[in-house]
Design a protein around this motif. Structure first.
Motif, short mmCIF file in Angstrom:
data_model
loop_
_atom_site.label_atom_id
_atom_site.label_comp_id
_atom_site.label_asym_id
_atom_site.label_seq_id
_atom_site.Cartn_x
_atom_site.Cartn_y
_atom_site.Cartn_z
N VAL A 88 0.83 -1.20 0.00
CA VAL A 88 0.00 0.00 0.00
C VAL A 88 0.87 1.25 0.00
O VAL A 88 0.60 2.20 -0.75
CB VAL A 88 -0.96 -0.01 1.21
N LEU A 89 1.92 1.26 0.81
CA LEU A 89 2.83 2.40 0.83
C LEU A 89 3.53 2.58 -0.51
O LEU A 89 3.71 3.71 -0.98
CB LEU A 89 3.85 2.25 1.95
N PHE A 90 3.89 1.48 -1.15
CA PHE A 90 4.50 1.54 -2.46
C PHE A 90 3.54 2.15 -3.49
O PHE A 90 3.93 2.99 -4.30
CB PHE A 90 4.96 0.15 -2.90
N ALA A 91 2.28 1.75 -3.44
CA ALA A 91 1.28 2.29 -4.37
C ALA A 91 1.05 3.77 -4.13
O ALA A 91 0.92 4.55 -5.09
CB ALA A 91 -0.03 1.51 -4.23
N VAL A 92 1.02 4.19 -2.88
CA VAL A 92 0.83 5.60 -2.56
C VAL A 92 2.03 6.42 -3.04
O VAL A 92 1.87 7.50 -3.62
CB VAL A 92 0.59 5.79 -1.04
N LEU A 93 3.24 5.93 -2.82
CA LEU A 93 4.43 6.65 -3.29
C LEU A 93 4.48 6.73 -4.81
O LEU A 93 4.87 7.77 -5.36
CB LEU A 93 5.69 5.97 -2.75
N MET A 94 4.09 5.66 -5.48
CA MET A 94 4.04 5.70 -6.95
C MET A 94 3.01 6.70 -7.45
O MET A 94 3.25 7.44 -8.42
CB MET A 94 3.73 4.32 -7.51
N ALA A 97 4.41 10.16 -7.00
CA ALA A 97 5.46 10.46 -7.99
C ALA A 97 4.86 10.75 -9.36
O ALA A 97 5.36 11.61 -10.08
CB ALA A 97 6.42 9.28 -8.07
N MET A 98 3.79 10.07 -9.71
CA MET A 98 3.18 10.29 -11.03
C MET A 98 2.40 11.60 -11.09
O MET A 98 2.34 12.22 -12.16
CB MET A 98 2.26 9.12 -11.37
N THR A 99 1.81 12.02 -9.98
CA THR A 99 1.03 13.27 -10.01
C THR A 99 1.91 14.51 -9.87
O THR A 99 1.46 15.60 -10.19
CB THR A 99 -0.02 13.28 -8.89
N SER A 100 3.12 14.37 -9.40
CA SER A 100 3.97 15.53 -9.21
C SER A 100 4.81 15.84 -10.46
O SER A 100 5.74 16.62 -10.39
CB SER A 100 4.89 15.33 -8.00
N GLY A 101 4.51 15.19 -11.57
CA GLY A 101 5.28 15.32 -12.79
C GLY A 101 5.21 16.65 -13.38
O GLY A 101 5.90 17.38 -13.91
#
Length: 101
Positions: A88-94, A97-101
């Motif tokens: 879950v933490l990995f999915a949240v971090l991903m 990262a994708m929305t801050s592009g």
């Protein structure tokens, strides 16, 4: 006989607290993740982490209820909770990262 004599191998009265808290906090996540990844039919490293979380929580419950195994029980419960939270933490971090592009 000494009055303060304590049995080292006796049952610990609160042996269930560490696995209980880890199970209440961590068990819904791997059940949901297992259903989600099993429905997709994927076998990845995340599925291995989910299985390790289940196994570590089961070990935390299955250990003997002696005071001498308290730290091992707490470690197994904490590692099981960590394995439950890791995908879950990995999915949240991903997602971050994708929305801050």
């Amino acid at each position: 006989m000494i009055q303060n004599d304590v049995q080292l191998s006796g049952a610990h009265p609160t042996w269930w607290k560490a696995p209980g808290v880890a199970t209440l906090l961590g068990l819904p996540l791997p059940v949901w993740e297992y259903g989600m990844f099993r429905a997709d039919g994927c076998t990845s490293g995340i599925e291995v982490v989910i299985h390790w979380g289940f196994v570590l929580l089961a070990i935390a419950w299955a250990l003997p209820h002696r005071r001498s195994l308290r730290m091992l029980r707490m470690t197994a419960a904490g590692a099981g909770l960590g394995c439950a939270l890791l995908p879950v933490l990995f999915a949240v971090l991903m997602a971050m990262a994708m929305t801050s592009g």
